[in-house]
Enzyme design. Structure first.
Site, PDB file in Angstrom:
ATOM      1  N   ARG B  51       0.789  -1.210  -0.121  1.00 47.02           N
ATOM      2  CA  ARG B  51       0.015  -0.141   0.099  1.00 47.02           C
ATOM      3  C   ARG B  51       0.952   1.247  -0.153  1.00 47.02           C
ATOM      4  NH1 ARG B  51      -5.241  -0.062   1.614  1.00 47.02           N
ATOM      5  NH2 ARG B  51      -4.867  -2.165   1.876  1.00 47.02           N
ATOM      6  N   THR B  52       1.881   1.365   1.048  1.00 44.44           N
ATOM      7  CA  THR B  52       2.671   2.633   0.918  1.00 44.44           C
ATOM      8  C   THR B  52       3.526   2.872  -0.431  1.00 44.44           C
ATOM      9  OG1 THR B  52       2.880   2.273   3.206  1.00 44.44           O
ATOM     10  CG2 THR B  52       4.294   3.540   2.602  1.00 44.44           C
ATOM     11  N   LYS B  80      21.895 -11.223   0.417  1.00 42.77           N
ATOM     12  CA  LYS B  80      23.305 -11.808   0.125  1.00 42.77           C
ATOM     13  C   LYS B  80      24.348 -11.242   1.163  1.00 42.77           C
ATOM     14  CE  LYS B  80      23.108 -11.760  -4.831  1.00 42.77           C
ATOM     15  NZ  LYS B  80      22.635 -10.841  -5.642  1.00 42.77           N
ATOM     16  N   ARG B 101      11.555   1.779   3.419  1.00 45.75           N
ATOM     17  CA  ARG B 101      10.658   1.084   4.561  1.00 45.75           C
ATOM     18  C   ARG B 101      11.672  -0.175   4.886  1.00 45.75           C
ATOM     19  NH1 ARG B 101       5.094   1.046   5.819  1.00 45.75           N
ATOM     20  NH2 ARG B 101       4.464  -0.755   6.855  1.00 45.75           N
ATOM     21  N   HIS B 129       6.630   6.651  11.060  1.00 48.33           N
ATOM     22  CA  HIS B 129       5.908   6.697   9.719  1.00 48.33           C
ATOM     23  C   HIS B 129       5.396   8.099   9.361  1.00 48.33           C
ATOM     24  CE1 HIS B 129       4.445   5.085   5.913  1.00 48.33           C
ATOM     25  NE2 HIS B 129       3.411   4.590   6.443  1.00 48.33           N
TER      26      HIS B 129
END
Ligand SMILES: [Zn+2]
Lengths: 155, 302
Positions: B51-52, B80, B101, B129
């Site tokens: 969504r974000t 990795k 994020r 956020h």
């Protein structure tokens, strides 16, 4: 009583050059020694715990020969022993005597209590701002969580 | 705000985020301006948040910018074993702005310190956020015409909900009255209440949702998760007490709007969706305008 007092003064006056960390809370003496890495230090070190103190009832003391602490080390002392006084001695004379000051910012030497904090996962030096000097609460610059003195782990 | 990262809502002053809201209004009127044609925006999602990510990417695409990045850590070099420091330093060479994020708290702050381009935090673990907070402020201002002198209720998980914490802290810049509705176990933490007290604002706490509905201007709903309860029996007891149903809105104020950060599970019944009080889908759309405004001002275009 008399002999105890004499012995105590003897210890204090025995330092020709160096630093006395006085008025350490007794239970924190070993913490200070460890934190400053004095246990691996080659200079002569004397320490005492549970000594009589007019101000605090009991106190601890550490004396280090030929050692003058840097600002960063004094900040460390202030975090675990905010009541401590630093006495600088040269040629058996007290050159300086002043209480340590709790810094605004604490860098690098305390671990953040939050296991999900970036500082516990990547090579990132910790950094805190002191938000409560009396209760010794540190706010992490990164995750913004609070670490208090009960939870201090030294890096 | 040119070239300045946004990691925490506290990084910007009240005047600065009001400026972002004003610019967002311009984008709402005209969201398709080709002003990012010469810019590359990196969206680095070390944990998935569809969504974000879509909201940011839609914001960039509508302005003609290019997007590079990854949608979860499994498909990137992180898998990795590359350090966050190296990933950020590398991607900063390829982009003008990084949206990230990450599951670890403090990761965005750290990234902003090693990156040569600005960082927008799109969520760092349970910490911050800030763009969610900005779009919520935008939605409140848009529906109420102001941010001052409002009665705002937050409902649900107030203990762990980072969105609630940032919103409360941001709203203490305005003269709001707070109403907190939650089960006893999920009350707002005292660290957040401290911000309210510092500004001498008023707050009240409730366990019954019906109590606040008649007098609040904003009803901000959040989800209560089973795993937040130490005792599963406690969850069973409260799980239905914080669900909003259309018939509960009978005596609400005419200007009341229901907000929710989405996704919802069942805390707002679908019979609310078509009522005039429902605003959560429009709220999500506002996120695009607010993110356009934020990126345009960080890139120095607005
Ligand atoms: Zn931390």
């Amino acid at each position: 009583m008399e002999s105890k007092k004499t012995r105590k003064e003897l210890i204090v006056s025995a330092l020709e050059n160096g630093t006395v960390i006085d008025h350490i809370p007794s239970k924190n003496v070993f913490q200070v020694i460890k934190m400053l890495n004095l246990d691996s230090f080659d200079n002569q070190i004397l320490f005492g715990t549970n000594l009589d103190s007019r101000r605090y009832g009991k106190k601890g003391i550490i004396k280090v020969k030929n050692k003058f602490f840097e600002k960063e080390e004094i900040n460390k002392i202030a975090i675990v022993a905010p009541t401590a006084t630093l006495i600088v001695i040269k040629d058996f004379e007290i050159i300086e005597k002043k209480p340590v000051e709790v810094p605004e910012v604490v860098d690098k030497f305390i671990k953040c209590i939050n296991p999900n904090c970036i500082t516990n996962h990547e090579n990132v030096p910790t950094k805190f701002s002191v938000i409560d000097k009396d209760a010794m609460k540190l706010q992490c610059h990164y995750c913004e969580k609070t670490t208090s003195k009960e939870n201090f782990i030294f890096i | 705000m040119k070239n300045r990262s946004l990691v925490s809502i506290n990084d910007y002053s009240k005047e600065e985020y009001l400026k972002i809201l004003d610019i967002a209004e311009e984008f709402e009127k005209n969201p398709k301006q080709k002003i990012l044609e010469n810019f590359v925006i990196a969206t680095l999602f070390f944990e998935p948040s569809t969504r974000t990510r879509l909201s940011f990417e839609s914001a960039v695409n509508q302005l003609g910018g290019k997007v590079i990045g990854f949608t979860d850590a499994a498909s990137s070099s992180v898998k990795k074993g590359e350090s966050l420091r190296d990933t950020i330093k590398t991607v900063a060479n390829y982009s003008d702005l990084i949206v990230m994020r990450h599951p670890l708290e403090g990761s965005a702050r750290f990234a902003s310190e090693v990156s040569s381009v600005p960082i927008i935090n799109a969520g760092d673990g349970a910490n911050q956020h800030p763009t969610q907070c900005l779009l919520d402020l935008y939605s409140i201002r848009k529906t109420q015409g102001k941010l001052d002198n409002l009665h705002i209720a937050f409902v649900g998980d107030l203990k762990y909900g980072r969105t609630v914490h940032s919103n409360v802290i941001a709203l203490t810049n305005f003269n709001c009255t707070f109403h907190f509705v939650s089960p006893g176990e999920l009350k707002l933490p005292s660290a957040v209440k401290r911000h309210i007290k510092e500004r001498n604002l008023e707050y009240y706490q409730y366990t019954d949702l019906n109590e606040v509905i008649p007098f609040v201007d904003i009803l901000y709903m959040t989800r209560i998760q089973r795993e937040r309860f130490s005792d599963p029996v406690e969850y069973e007891k409260v799980k239905n007490a914080y669900i909003l149903n259309g018939n509960m809105l009978g005596n609400c104020k005419p200007n009341l709007k229901v907000l929710h950060p989405l996704p919802r599970v069942n805390e707002i019944n679908e019979n609310v969706d078509d009522m005039k009080e429902a605003y959560y889908f429009q709220q999500a759309r506002n996120g695009v305008y607010v993110r356009q405004a934020l990126m345009a001002s960080i890139l120095g275009i607005k």
